[in-house]
Design a protein around this motif. Structure first.
Motif, mmCIF file in Angstrom:
data_model
loop_
_atom_site.group_PDB
_atom_site.id
_atom_site.type_symbol
_atom_site.label_atom_id
_atom_site.label_comp_id
_atom_site.label_asym_id
_atom_site.label_seq_id
_atom_site.Cartn_x
_atom_site.Cartn_y
_atom_site.Cartn_z
ATOM 1 N N ASP A 129 0.721 -1.330 0.143
ATOM 2 C CA ASP A 129 -0.023 0.175 0.122
ATOM 3 C C ASP A 129 0.712 1.322 0.026
ATOM 4 O O ASP A 129 1.699 1.434 0.910
ATOM 5 C CB ASP A 129 -0.851 -0.252 1.343
ATOM 6 C CG ASP A 129 -1.942 1.152 1.009
ATOM 7 O OD1 ASP A 129 -1.761 2.065 1.452
ATOM 8 O OD2 ASP A 129 -3.170 1.042 0.590
ATOM 9 N N GLU A 131 0.157 4.312 0.010
ATOM 10 C CA GLU A 131 -0.470 5.347 0.966
ATOM 11 C C GLU A 131 0.282 5.296 2.405
ATOM 12 O O GLU A 131 0.666 6.280 2.737
ATOM 13 C CB GLU A 131 -2.003 5.278 0.937
ATOM 14 C CG GLU A 131 -2.487 6.569 1.863
ATOM 15 C CD GLU A 131 -4.092 6.358 1.818
ATOM 16 O OE1 GLU A 131 -4.587 7.569 2.555
ATOM 17 O OE2 GLU A 131 -4.651 5.618 1.147
ATOM 18 N N TYR A 132 0.119 4.269 2.818
ATOM 19 C CA TYR A 132 0.581 4.017 4.001
ATOM 20 C C TYR A 132 1.983 3.483 4.183
ATOM 21 O O TYR A 132 2.493 3.533 5.161
ATOM 22 C CB TYR A 132 -0.299 2.972 4.976
ATOM 23 C CG TYR A 132 -1.762 3.491 5.281
ATOM 24 C CD1 TYR A 132 -1.807 4.568 6.056
ATOM 25 C CD2 TYR A 132 -2.658 3.165 4.391
ATOM 26 C CE1 TYR A 132 -3.189 4.868 6.403
ATOM 27 C CE2 TYR A 132 -3.999 3.798 4.709
ATOM 28 C CZ TYR A 132 -4.180 4.439 5.864
ATOM 29 O OH TYR A 132 -5.301 5.001 6.105
ATOM 30 N N LEU A 136 -1.366 -3.811 4.191
ATOM 31 C CA LEU A 136 -2.512 -3.533 5.123
ATOM 32 C C LEU A 136 -3.047 -5.215 5.433
ATOM 33 O O LEU A 136 -2.762 -6.207 4.849
ATOM 34 C CB LEU A 136 -3.834 -3.113 4.329
ATOM 35 C CG LEU A 136 -3.462 -1.711 4.129
ATOM 36 C CD1 LEU A 136 -4.362 -1.080 3.181
ATOM 37 C CD2 LEU A 136 -2.954 -0.837 5.503
ATOM 38 N N THR A 139 -4.976 -7.206 3.234
ATOM 39 C CA THR A 139 -4.233 -7.882 1.970
ATOM 40 C C THR A 139 -3.496 -9.169 2.404
ATOM 41 O O THR A 139 -3.480 -10.310 1.784
ATOM 42 C CB THR A 139 -3.167 -6.848 1.561
ATOM 43 O OG1 THR A 139 -3.923 -5.707 1.387
ATOM 44 C CG2 THR A 139 -2.547 -7.572 0.444
#
Length: 307
Positions: A129, A131-132, A136, A139
């Motif tokens: 991910d 964005e982070y 996650l 996932t």
């Protein structure tokens, strides 16, 4: 033993010297590659092993409502790479499929030289991910379910990244992204807390850490409900929150490698049983040997504080 770069970096930040002195003590002058007092997780009796990265025992005890018998174990490492050295290095694990959100096995693949039936690197392109800057939990869970269906006769080793930072379950900013360190080095976020360059109170950091565990626990519970046989939930190591280490007394944050104090090596060991046990059989590796560029590996490791 030490490169010129490492010596310059240590002189520029005395905290590194203190950490190294303690590391030399716990590793007996580097005669130990890992903590020999820790449990050999692959010698234990389980069908599936779910690992929560950097989850100390007391945090898990307070926050987990997962079904099962909660015990504790001593880990073979205070960091993921050390945990892997102590548990998988040079081993024939053709009865096991490793589903991992952490790049460390891939990073040290030649040194560790472990043989799994298959290794599913969730952290590669489709699992990461952006964005982070992490994988996650949903996932990792999806890949774990797929592996359980595909390999019903194999032990399943599922490695989540949470509660290891970045703290997805929190709106904090101090743990997100990468801050350039003039000294260079690893685990910059925790090091900046240890040497005082980052001023965030313990309660704030602990709360973010706890929320990251709370984020992943429902996904773990869903796997406990679905997996047949004996499933163990554990961790590779703990984490320090401005706590003293020894023999050189200093307050430390994070999980510096090679320092085997209690809150770094005491980990949960939750045993849950349902249905019938697996009939496990070893078989030749099926992994396609997928590779990614070293720049991708470095990017993932940097986001997680390993570079």
């Amino acid at each position: 033993m030490y490169s010129a770069f490492e010596i310059r970096r240590a002189l520029a930040n005395p905290v590194r010297i203190g950490l190294e002195c303690n590391r030399l003590y716990h590793r007996r002058g580097y005669r130990r590659a890992y903590n020999p007092s820790g449990v050999d997780v692959f010698a234990e009796d389980w069908d599936s092993l779910i690992l929560l990265d950097a989850c100390r025992y007391d945090l898990f005890e307070r926050h987990s409502r997962l079904p099962g018998d909660l015990q504790s174990r001593t880990s073979r490492g205070s960091g993921t790479a050390e945990f892997l050295r102590g548990n998988v290095a040079g081993r024939d694990l053709r009865d096991t499929v490793y589903v991992t959100a952490n790049p460390q096995l891939y990073r040290y693949r030649e040194e560790l030289n472990a043989t799994f039936h298959d290794v599913i690197h969730v952290w590669m392109a489709e699992g990461w991910d952006e964005e982070y800057g992490t994988v996650l939990p949903e996932t990792t869970t999806r890949y774990a379910r797929e592996a359980a269906e595909r390999y019903p006769e194999k032990r399943l080793f599922v490695h989540y990244l949470q509660p290891h930072y970045p703290f997805v379950g929190s709106e904090t900013t101090f743990d997100k992204g990468h801050v350039e360190d003039p000294d260079g080095g690893e685990d910059v976020f925790w090091l900046r807390l240890t040497d005082g360059r980052l001023d965030v109170d313990r309660e704030t950091v602990w709360d973010a850490y706890a929320k990251n565990l709370d984020l992943v626990l429902p996904y773990v519970e869903s796997l406990l409900e679905e997996f047949e046989g004996r499933t163990v939930v554990t961790s590779d190591h703990g984490n320090l929150f401005d706590e003293r280490v020894f023999p050189l007394p200093m307050r430390v944050w994070g999980h510096p490698k090679g320092i085997h104090v209690e809150n770094l090596v005491k980990v949960p060991w939750l045993v849950h049983e349902t249905g019938t046990r697996k009939e496990v059989a070893a078989a030749a590796p099926v992994s396609e040997g997928r590779t990614v560029g070293e720049d991708v590996v470095a990017d993932r490791l940097e986001a997680l504080g390993y570079v």
